[in-house]
Design a protein around this motif. Structure first.
Motif, PDB file in Angstrom:
ATOM      1  N   LEU A 201       0.824  -1.207   0.000  1.00 38.55           N
ATOM      2  CA  LEU A 201       0.000   0.000   0.000  1.00 38.55           C
ATOM      3  C   LEU A 201       0.861   1.261   0.000  1.00 38.55           C
ATOM      4  CD1 LEU A 201      -2.711  -1.238   2.498  1.00 38.55           C
ATOM      5  CD2 LEU A 201      -3.131  -0.567   0.126  1.00 38.55           C
ATOM      6  N   ALA A 202       1.989   1.216   0.692  1.00 33.17           N
ATOM      7  CA  ALA A 202       2.897   2.367   0.686  1.00 33.17           C
ATOM      8  C   ALA A 202       3.417   2.629  -0.723  1.00 33.17           C
ATOM      9  CB  ALA A 202       4.057   2.119   1.653  1.00 33.17           C
ATOM     10  N   LEU A 203       3.743   1.561  -1.440  1.00 34.29           N
ATOM     11  CA  LEU A 203       4.188   1.715  -2.827  1.00 34.29           C
ATOM     12  C   LEU A 203       3.058   2.258  -3.698  1.00 34.29           C
ATOM     13  CD1 LEU A 203       6.438   1.175  -4.953  1.00 34.29           C
ATOM     14  CD2 LEU A 203       5.343  -1.055  -5.328  1.00 34.29           C
ATOM     15  N   ALA A 204       1.858   1.735  -3.482  1.00 32.27           N
ATOM     16  CA  ALA A 204       0.712   2.192  -4.265  1.00 32.27           C
ATOM     17  C   ALA A 204       0.484   3.688  -4.084  1.00 32.27           C
ATOM     18  CB  ALA A 204      -0.535   1.410  -3.861  1.00 32.27           C
ATOM     19  N   ARG A 205       0.643   4.167  -2.860  1.00 35.07           N
ATOM     20  CA  ARG A 205       0.471   5.596  -2.597  1.00 35.07           C
ATOM     21  C   ARG A 205       1.468   6.418  -3.411  1.00 35.07           C
ATOM     22  NH1 ARG A 205      -3.686   7.924  -0.592  1.00 35.07           N
ATOM     23  NH2 ARG A 205      -3.608   7.142   1.544  1.00 35.07           N
ATOM     24  N   LYS A 206       2.708   5.957  -3.489  1.00 34.50           N
ATOM     25  CA  LYS A 206       3.724   6.685  -4.255  1.00 34.50           C
ATOM     26  C   LYS A 206       3.379   6.740  -5.740  1.00 34.50           C
ATOM     27  CE  LYS A 206       7.592   5.713  -1.138  1.00 34.50           C
ATOM     28  NZ  LYS A 206       8.928   5.076  -0.992  1.00 34.50           N
ATOM     29  N   PHE A 207       2.667   5.727  -6.217  1.00 35.35           N
ATOM     30  CA  PHE A 207       2.315   5.677  -7.633  1.00 35.35           C
ATOM     31  C   PHE A 207       0.957   6.312  -7.920  1.00 35.35           C
ATOM     32  CE2 PHE A 207       5.836   2.844  -7.846  1.00 35.35           C
ATOM     33  CZ  PHE A 207       6.233   2.807  -9.169  1.00 35.35           C
ATOM     34  N   GLY A 208       0.357   6.934  -6.921  1.00 38.19           N
ATOM     35  CA  GLY A 208      -0.911   7.619  -7.142  1.00 38.19           C
ATOM     36  C   GLY A 208      -2.092   6.697  -7.354  1.00 38.19           C
ATOM     37  N   VAL A 209      -2.024   5.494  -6.788  1.00 34.98           N
ATOM     38  CA  VAL A 209      -3.122   4.534  -6.946  1.00 34.98           C
ATOM     39  C   VAL A 209      -4.375   5.056  -6.251  1.00 34.98           C
ATOM     40  CG1 VAL A 209      -3.910   2.217  -6.302  1.00 34.98           C
ATOM     41  CG2 VAL A 209      -1.614   2.555  -7.234  1.00 34.98           C
ATOM     42  N   ARG A 210      -5.507   4.947  -6.937  1.00 34.38           N
ATOM     43  CA  ARG A 210      -6.778   5.411  -6.379  1.00 34.38           C
ATOM     44  C   ARG A 210      -7.565   4.284  -5.721  1.00 34.38           C
ATOM     45  NH1 ARG A 210      -6.695   8.223 -11.413  1.00 34.38           N
ATOM     46  NH2 ARG A 210      -7.960   6.560 -12.329  1.00 34.38           N
ATOM     47  N   ARG A 211      -7.389   3.065  -6.241  1.00 33.73           N
ATOM     48  CA  ARG A 211      -8.099   1.916  -5.673  1.00 33.73           C
ATOM     49  C   ARG A 211      -7.153   0.727  -5.598  1.00 33.73           C
ATOM     50  NH1 ARG A 211     -14.284   1.662  -8.104  1.00 33.73           N
ATOM     51  NH2 ARG A 211     -14.916   3.760  -7.442  1.00 33.73           N
ATOM     52  N   PHE A 212      -7.090   0.146  -4.415  1.00 38.50           N
ATOM     53  CA  PHE A 212      -6.245  -1.028  -4.208  1.00 38.50           C
ATOM     54  C   PHE A 212      -7.132  -2.119  -3.605  1.00 38.50           C
ATOM     55  CE2 PHE A 212      -1.655  -2.278  -3.683  1.00 38.50           C
ATOM     56  CZ  PHE A 212      -1.905  -3.595  -3.313  1.00 38.50           C
ATOM     57  N   TYR A 213      -7.368  -3.180  -4.369  1.00 37.84           N
ATOM     58  CA  TYR A 213      -8.267  -4.249  -3.933  1.00 37.84           C
ATOM     59  C   TYR A 213      -7.496  -5.309  -3.146  1.00 37.84           C
ATOM     60  CZ  TYR A 213     -12.111  -2.431  -6.712  1.00 37.84           C
ATOM     61  OH  TYR A 213     -13.122  -1.644  -7.200  1.00 37.84           O
ATOM     62  N   ILE A 214      -8.079  -5.700  -2.020  1.00 41.98           N
ATOM     63  CA  ILE A 214      -7.470  -6.701  -1.147  1.00 41.98           C
ATOM     64  C   ILE A 214      -8.556  -7.677  -0.689  1.00 41.98           C
ATOM     65  CG2 ILE A 214      -5.753  -5.029  -0.336  1.00 41.98           C
ATOM     66  CD1 ILE A 214      -7.338  -4.927   2.323  1.00 41.98           C
ATOM     67  N   PRO A 215      -8.174  -8.844  -0.159  1.00 45.96           N
ATOM     68  CA  PRO A 215      -9.179  -9.754   0.402  1.00 45.96           C
ATOM     69  C   PRO A 215      -9.962  -9.081   1.521  1.00 45.96           C
ATOM     70  CG  PRO A 215      -7.103 -10.898   0.087  1.00 45.96           C
ATOM     71  CD  PRO A 215      -6.823  -9.447  -0.162  1.00 45.96           C
ATOM     72  N   ASN A 216     -11.241  -9.315   1.543  1.00 44.87           N
ATOM     73  CA  ASN A 216     -12.133  -8.649   2.493  1.00 44.87           C
ATOM     74  C   ASN A 216     -11.695  -8.837   3.943  1.00 44.87           C
ATOM     75  OD1 ASN A 216     -14.754  -7.322   3.176  1.00 44.87           O
ATOM     76  ND2 ASN A 216     -15.152  -9.312   4.111  1.00 44.87           N
ATOM     77  N   GLU A 217     -11.250 -10.040   4.289  1.00 47.92           N
ATOM     78  CA  GLU A 217     -10.926 -10.332   5.682  1.00 47.92           C
ATOM     79  C   GLU A 217      -9.664  -9.627   6.165  1.00 47.92           C
ATOM     80  OE1 GLU A 217     -10.250 -14.471   6.208  1.00 47.92           O
ATOM     81  OE2 GLU A 217      -8.494 -14.549   4.911  1.00 47.92           O
ATOM     82  N   GLN A 218      -8.911  -9.015   5.263  1.00 45.62           N
ATOM     83  CA  GLN A 218      -7.671  -8.358   5.663  1.00 45.62           C
ATOM     84  C   GLN A 218      -7.822  -6.847   5.834  1.00 45.62           C
ATOM     85  OE1 GLN A 218      -5.072 -10.880   2.640  1.00 45.62           O
ATOM     86  NE2 GLN A 218      -3.768 -10.051   4.268  1.00 45.62           N
ATOM     87  N   ASP A 219      -9.042  -6.391   5.851  1.00 41.53           N
ATOM     88  CA  ASP A 219      -9.276  -4.956   6.015  1.00 41.53           C
ATOM     89  C   ASP A 219      -8.682  -4.434   7.321  1.00 41.53           C
ATOM     90  OD1 ASP A 219     -10.450  -2.428   5.299  1.00 41.53           O
ATOM     91  OD2 ASP A 219     -11.989  -2.809   6.804  1.00 41.53           O
ATOM     92  N   ASN A 220      -8.678  -5.270   8.360  1.00 38.95           N
ATOM     93  CA  ASN A 220      -8.151  -4.829   9.659  1.00 38.95           C
ATOM     94  C   ASN A 220      -6.629  -4.742   9.683  1.00 38.95           C
ATOM     95  OD1 ASN A 220      -7.690  -7.556   9.499  1.00 38.95           O
ATOM     96  ND2 ASN A 220      -8.360  -8.029  11.578  1.00 38.95           N
TER      97      ASN A 220
END
Length: 445
Positions: A201-220
């Motif tokens: 997610l830190a890398l995604a932020r640097k690349f300006g990602v607007r949506r990052f999909y992850i498994p539902n159970e890992q939201d916490n």
């Protein structure tokens, strides 16, 4: 000079300040434009200085077949020149050979993706695609050679990303570089957990990602500073199209609305037809397809059926909900009677949505919603008040939607002299293709 794959791996474990003259150039030769995606900022600067080169800001490819896997290091301290997480840009290509530069485990993963999509989407053509390093990030036909990197890299978390790229490749879509995903897939259990989400997610932020999909159970597991870009993939389901529908819709770049010509209209149609849940895209249909389509059909109506000048539409609301918006707009009626089956959950839940869209996108001032049941259908249709309220020549009875018995009984109930309408269209996977509609009108005699 470094030349062997093992020596390249050894260099990745060397602190930047200990890499000798000439070795940065060797790394540059091996990784090429992949370097800014993989190496830490200090390493990139040192590489640029020795190679007398300046990397442009890294941008992921968006051409057909493009996809990317987000990976993270299990032990970042062992590879001080690399980012804690990095991206591998790939491309699905319709060709028989395979890329010898890719690790066997990644090729095996790609094989499972092709097989799963071919089975779940019932299209054998998915098997005709093979996975390659994206040419924008490959300095030569044999570099970078990751074929011996199975022990250093793990790819399972890229399963859904590969699936998204292949789906769009097969269906001629364009991937959005600002939509990422990290999730494994199991054909029996569906979406599975992945590791190292904070780093990814830190890398995604640097690349300006607007949506990052992850498994539902890992939201916490998501740090608070990244919650704004996280989207969740539903788990506990092995229905692949259903699980991927939202992600694929986000990944698929939407063409501009308000098409002005047939070419731009067809681009909008293609995007709409790629969506796995069309009922979730009412707005797109109304804003991007309905204006152009209704104008096109209005010309056909006025040319072929000038005597048909209705004021009231009578029809059945079916799962082809688009006709409830298209026909009133084409014929510019101001009053509609919609018959619907309240026991059909999908139909019943769409009533409020269609009612709202009618107010926004048509000129209807009077819309009546009349429920009916199978056992009372004939009586309900025959006793419609509108038959008595409106002159027959001002009635338009659309028998296109609904099941065949509904169409038959509605036709039988229509007064003599009223106009009957059938909207013919091509079908793809049981769905009408916007733009293929043809109006067929005749007087009830």
């Amino acid at each position: 000079m470094v030349s062997t794959p093992q020596q390249i791996k050894d260099l990745l474990g060397t602190p930047p300040t200990e890499i000798k003259p000439g070795q940065w150039l060797e790394l540059f030769t091996f990784f090429g434009n992949l370097a800014p995606l993989w190496f830490c900022e200090q390493a990139v600067r040192l590489m640029e200085a020795e190679a007398n080169w300046h990397f442009s800001s890294p941008q992921l490819p968006q051409d057909r077949g493009s996809c990317w896997i987000v990976m993270a290091l299990h032990a970042p301290d062992k590879y001080p020149v690399l980012r804690p997480a990095f991206v591998l840009p790939l491309q699905w290509q319709r060709r028989e050979d395979k890329d010898p530069r890719l690790p066997p485990k990644l090729q095996a993963l790609a094989d499972t993706v092709r097989t799963e999509l071919a089975i779940n989407f019932k299209q054998a053509e998915y098997r005709q695609w093979n996975l390659f390093l994206h040419p924008n990030f490959a300095p030569s036909a044999d570099q970078p050679d990751f074929s011996a990197w199975d022990d250093q890299l793990s790819f399972e978390s890229g399963w859904v990303a590969l699936a998204g790229g292949l789906y769009l490749a097969q269906n001629d879509g364009q991937p959005d570089e600002h939509v990422w995903v990290s999730a494994r897939w199991d054909s029996k259990n569906g979406i599975r957990r992945v590791g190292h989400l904070p780093e990814k997610l830190a890398l995604a932020r640097k690349f300006g990602v607007r949506r990052f999909y992850i498994p539902n159970e890992q939201d916490n597991e998501v740090p608070s500073e990244y919650q704004d870009i996280v989207c969740k993939l539903r788990q506990a389901s092995s229905n692949l199209p259903d699980v991927l529908s939202e992600y694929l819709s986000s990944l698929d770049v939407r063409p501009a609305c308000s098409p002005q010509d047939e070419e731009s209209f067809q681009r909008c149609v293609s995007w709409y037809m790629r969506q796995l849940r069309p009922s979730e895209h009412f707005e797109y249909y109304c804003e991007c397809l309905l204006p152009y389509l209704s104008c096109k059909l209005r010309n056909q109506w006025q040319t072929n059926y000038p005597a048909c000048q209705p004021q009231v539409l009578v029809t059945v609301l079916s799962q082809s909900w688009n006709l409830a918006l298209l026909v009133p707009r084409v014929f510019a009626v101001t009053k509609c009677v919609f018959l619907y089956t309240p026991h059909d959950r999908i139909i019943a839940t769409s009533v409020d949505t269609v009612r709202n869209l009618l107010r926004r996108f048509t000129d209807i001032s009077d819309a009546r919603w009349l429920p009916f049941h199978d056992e009372t259908m004939v009586a309900t249709f025959r006793q419609l008040e509108v038959w008595q309220e409106c002159p027959p020549e001002k009635l338009l009875v659309d028998i296109t939607p609904g099941k065949k018995p509904m169409s038959l009984h509605l036709f039988s109930a229509a007064p003599m002299g009223s106009w009957i309408l059938y909207v013919d269209s091509k079908q793809t996977n049981g769905r009408p293709v916007p733009g293929s509609e043809k109006l067929v009108c005749w007087r009830r005699e």
